[in-house]
Design an enzyme around this catalytic site. Structure first.
Site, PDB file in Angstrom:
ATOM      1  N   ASP A 188      47.171  48.065  50.577  1.00  0.00           N
ATOM      2  CA  ASP A 188      46.894  48.770  49.256  1.00  0.00           C
ATOM      3  C   ASP A 188      46.507  50.204  48.430  1.00  0.00           C
ATOM      4  O   ASP A 188      45.160  50.512  48.670  1.00  0.00           O
ATOM      5  CB  ASP A 188      46.336  47.717  48.548  1.00  0.00           C
ATOM      6  CG  ASP A 188      46.452  48.178  46.944  1.00  0.00           C
ATOM      7  OD1 ASP A 188      46.916  48.945  46.398  1.00  0.00           O
ATOM      8  OD2 ASP A 188      46.203  47.047  45.869  1.00  0.00           O
ATOM      9  N   HIS A 193      41.909  53.398  43.817  1.00  0.00           N
ATOM     10  CA  HIS A 193      40.836  53.194  45.398  1.00  0.00           C
ATOM     11  C   HIS A 193      39.748  54.303  45.879  1.00  0.00           C
ATOM     12  O   HIS A 193      39.587  54.161  46.260  1.00  0.00           O
ATOM     13  CB  HIS A 193      40.677  51.868  45.834  1.00  0.00           C
ATOM     14  CG  HIS A 193      41.646  50.697  44.339  1.00  0.00           C
ATOM     15  ND1 HIS A 193      40.915  50.333  43.618  1.00  0.00           N
ATOM     16  CD2 HIS A 193      43.807  50.406  44.838  1.00  0.00           C
ATOM     17  CE1 HIS A 193      41.732  49.550  43.463  1.00  0.00           C
ATOM     18  NE2 HIS A 193      42.849  49.476  43.931  1.00  0.00           N
ATOM     19  N   ILE A 208      37.252  52.916  42.113  1.00  0.00           N
ATOM     20  CA  ILE A 208      36.617  51.088  41.914  1.00  0.00           C
ATOM     21  C   ILE A 208      37.083  50.656  43.119  1.00  0.00           C
ATOM     22  O   ILE A 208      38.428  51.086  43.944  1.00  0.00           O
ATOM     23  CB  ILE A 208      37.681  50.689  40.593  1.00  0.00           C
ATOM     24  CG1 ILE A 208      38.903  50.708  40.701  1.00  0.00           C
ATOM     25  CG2 ILE A 208      36.932  51.328  39.295  1.00  0.00           C
ATOM     26  CD1 ILE A 208      39.702  49.623  39.609  1.00  0.00           C
ATOM     27  N   GLY A 211      40.397  45.001  43.115  1.00  0.00           N
ATOM     28  CA  GLY A 211      40.569  43.510  42.996  1.00  0.00           C
ATOM     29  C   GLY A 211      39.934  42.620  43.892  1.00  0.00           C
ATOM     30  O   GLY A 211      39.566  42.106  44.677  1.00  0.00           O
TER      31      GLY A 211
END
Length: 286
Positions: A188, A193, A208, A211
């Site tokens: 990903d 991120h 961040i 998830g």
């Protein structure tokens, strides 16, 4: 409207072949925090190739996560700004235990498009099968901010009644400062991120955590503490991403047994006054 719901759902599925081996699995496990303490026999199940067990959430990144969220956003009928995209939820059905190495055919499509008013929700479904039959089915619920309001179907509610009583088990897991950087090596590559400037454009103070990294960390905690470390007992796993996690924070993971074969879970960020991170979370098991 950048999203044509009818065209997206009617588009032909995309199929491809993926492969993985023990190195891919070890990298994923390290990315979700396995290996601490490094010599703990319970952790070596996730990190040592000679005794490797595969956490079922590896299915979300197998083959580099293809077809993934970013590739799904290029399907017919969909044209959106990546900075407006958030992963809203994830559902995994495990048809049988995942092998430590394998080759599978994946089929990806948009299973549904829902109108939430201020956002559109895309349900991206990926099914994987090998020579012995189905392996897993993944549904990713993707929120696209600012793309709702065309009067379409709002879709089913994913909200559950809160668990009753105190949790049966509470554990805490620390998110390393470099964890998002390590996890993204599993496929990903969303700059949200890793890139501080991109994160600010997207409305966050800094990059961040994925998830799906929180998703994997949580499943590992459930397997290790509630399922005797047996990854093969997991049959299904669903969650709603209720908030973000920043690298360096601590996750508090609460678990409730809910009848036979079901564990309810809630996850919060300790340092931000128990801000919800995962909600409406259920692990189905044997």
């Amino acid at each position: 409207m950048p999203i044509d719901a009818a065209k997206a759902v009617a588009a032909a599925p995309r199929s491809g072949e993926i492969t993985w081996d023990s190195k891919d699995i070890q990298l994923y496990h390290l990315g979700i925090g396995a290996g601490t303490p490094a010599t703990d026999p319970d952790e070596l199940r996730y990190t040592l190739e000679s005794r490797l067990h595969v956490l079922p959430s590896f299915a979300t990144v197998a083959g580099g996560g293809k077809p993934g969220v970013i590739s799904g956003l290029s399907l017919p009928g969909i044209e959106v700004d990546l900075a407006r995209v958030l992963h809203g939820g994830q559902s995994l059905t495990v048809h049988r235990p995942l092998p430590a190495q394998g080759t599978a055919t994946t089929t990806g499509r948009i299973a549904a498009v829902y109108d939430k008013g201020k956002a559109a929700v895309l349900v991206m479904r990926t099914e994987a099968a090998d020579a012995d039959g189905p392996l897993w089915t993944n549904d990713a619920q993707i929120f696209v901010r600012g793309e709702g309001g065309w009067g379409g179907d709002r879709g089913p509610s994913t909200r559950l009644e809160p668990p009753v009583g105190p949790p049966d088990r509470v554990v805490e897991r620390t998110v390393r400062e470099d964890q998002a950087l390590l996890y993204r090596l599993s496929g990903d590559w969303n700059p949200l991120h890793a890139d501080p400037e991109f994160a600010k454009v997207a409305g966050f103070e800094r990059p961040i955590l994925h998830g799906l990294c929180t998703y994997g960390m949580t499943l590992k905690a459930v397997v290790d503490t509630r399922l005797d470390g047996d990854v093969t007992r997991v049959r299904g796993y669903v969650t709603r991403f209720a908030g973000v996690v920043y690298p360096g924070e601590t996750l508090r993971i609460r678990m409730w047994r809910h009848g036979d074969g079901e564990i309810r879970v809630a996850v919060s960020a300790v340092e931000r006054n128990e801000a919800p991170v995962l909600a409406d979370t259920v692990v189905r098991h044997t």
